[in-house]
Design a protein around this motif. Structure first.
Motif, short mmCIF file in Angstrom:
data_model
loop_
_atom_site.label_atom_id
_atom_site.label_comp_id
_atom_site.label_asym_id
_atom_site.label_seq_id
_atom_site.Cartn_x
_atom_site.Cartn_y
_atom_site.Cartn_z
N VAL A 1 7.94 6.39 -9.75
CA VAL A 1 7.40 5.21 -10.35
C VAL A 1 5.94 7.11 -10.26
CG1 VAL A 1 5.66 4.21 -11.60
CG2 VAL A 1 8.24 3.90 -11.51
N THR A 2 5.62 6.86 -10.96
CA THR A 2 3.98 8.16 -10.67
C THR A 2 3.16 6.99 -10.86
OG1 THR A 2 5.09 10.65 -10.37
CG2 THR A 2 2.30 10.31 -10.55
N ASN A 3 1.50 6.95 -10.94
CA ASN A 3 0.99 6.20 -11.24
C ASN A 3 -0.29 6.59 -11.15
OD1 ASN A 3 2.20 4.15 -12.46
ND2 ASN A 3 1.40 2.33 -10.66
N VAL A 4 -1.49 7.09 -11.16
CA VAL A 4 -2.80 7.35 -11.27
C VAL A 4 -3.61 6.97 -11.15
CG1 VAL A 4 -4.64 9.82 -12.42
CG2 VAL A 4 -2.35 9.63 -12.75
N ALA A 5 -5.05 7.42 -9.83
CA ALA A 5 -6.06 6.51 -9.71
C ALA A 5 -7.21 7.58 -10.01
CB ALA A 5 -6.21 5.73 -8.45
N PHE B 1 0.77 -1.14 -0.14
CA PHE B 1 -0.06 -0.12 -0.22
C PHE B 1 0.57 1.10 -0.06
CE2 PHE B 1 -2.87 -3.08 1.55
CZ PHE B 1 -4.33 -2.71 0.93
N ILE B 2 0.64 1.85 -0.59
CA ILE B 2 1.03 3.19 -0.71
C ILE B 2 0.01 4.59 -0.18
CG2 ILE B 2 2.49 4.75 -2.36
CD1 ILE B 2 2.51 2.04 -4.65
N ASP C 1 -2.15 11.14 -7.45
CA ASP C 1 -1.14 10.41 -8.14
C ASP C 1 -0.51 9.24 -6.88
OD1 ASP C 1 -1.01 11.95 -10.46
OD2 ASP C 1 -0.47 13.39 -9.54
N LEU C 2 -0.50 8.27 -7.05
CA LEU C 2 1.15 7.57 -6.24
C LEU C 2 1.96 7.61 -6.72
CD1 LEU C 2 -1.53 4.29 -7.03
CD2 LEU C 2 -1.28 5.78 -5.34
N LYS C 3 3.16 8.10 -5.72
CA LYS C 3 4.59 7.92 -6.22
C LYS C 3 5.50 6.65 -5.32
CE LYS C 3 4.35 12.98 -7.92
NZ LYS C 3 4.90 14.25 -7.30
N PHE C 4 6.18 6.03 -5.92
CA PHE C 4 6.49 5.13 -5.30
C PHE C 4 7.91 4.87 -6.20
CE2 PHE C 4 6.25 1.64 -8.01
CZ PHE C 4 4.44 2.17 -9.00
#
Length: 167
Positions: free
Chosen positions: A80-84, A48-49, A66-69
């Motif tokens: 990496v940046t993902n989006v939801a 989980f982020i 934005d999800l940054k990890f």
């Protein structure tokens, strides 16, 4: 002094056995290490982020989160940046992946003025309902994936994606 002398034949046999065993171990150890390496990897406490969005601020209108990890790919580290797309449905928090099931383009909320309250994929005019269900007659072949959701200290945390359970 011992009377058990080692013959030349025995000495050669012992030496070749030792060298052969050493070479076999040198070849098998990397293969064994490669086979069991995933089991030896250290995993941090969950996938989980934590995001910067408070649960209390989420409404029934989808917002882009934005999800940054940090990702480690062999020796290369990168951020990496993902989006939801996240919204609230009653008391339940819904987080959908923005990746279209047709060709992998990014969908947007209400991007098509002719179809309000829907996700729209600009690549091939694909459309999804608010819960991620693909609209029949449009290109997407399946519903949008769903993120696992968790609350941490009042903030939204998103986990890995899974198949959509809402449709």
């Amino acid at each position: 002094m011992s009377n058990n002398r080692v013959s030349r034949r025995q000495f050669l046999s012992y030496t070749l056995t030792g060298v052969g065993g050493f070479m076999a171990a040198g070849m098998l150890m990397p293969m064994l290490r490669f086979a069991i390496d995933p089991l030896l990897q250290k995993h941090d406490g969950g996938n989980f982020i934590k995001t910067e969005h408070k649960i209390a601020d989420i409404t029934d209108k989808p917002i882009k989160v934005d999800l940054k990890f940090e990702q480690v790919d062999a020796w290369y580290k990168s951020e990496v940046t993902n989006v939801a797309w996240v919204y609230k449905d009653g008391d339940q928090i819904i987080a959908l992946s923005p990746v279209c099931k047709h060709l992998g383009c990014m969908v947007g909320w209400e991007q098509d003025s002719g179809h309000p309250n829907q996700f729209f994929c600009p690549c091939h005019a694909g459309r999804y309902e608010k819960n991620g269900k693909n609209v029949p007659g449009t290109p997407p072949t399946g519903p949008l994936d769903e993120y696992e959701v968790k609350e941490e200290d009042g903030y939204l945390s998103l986990g890995p994606t899974k198949a959509n359970t809402l449709v």
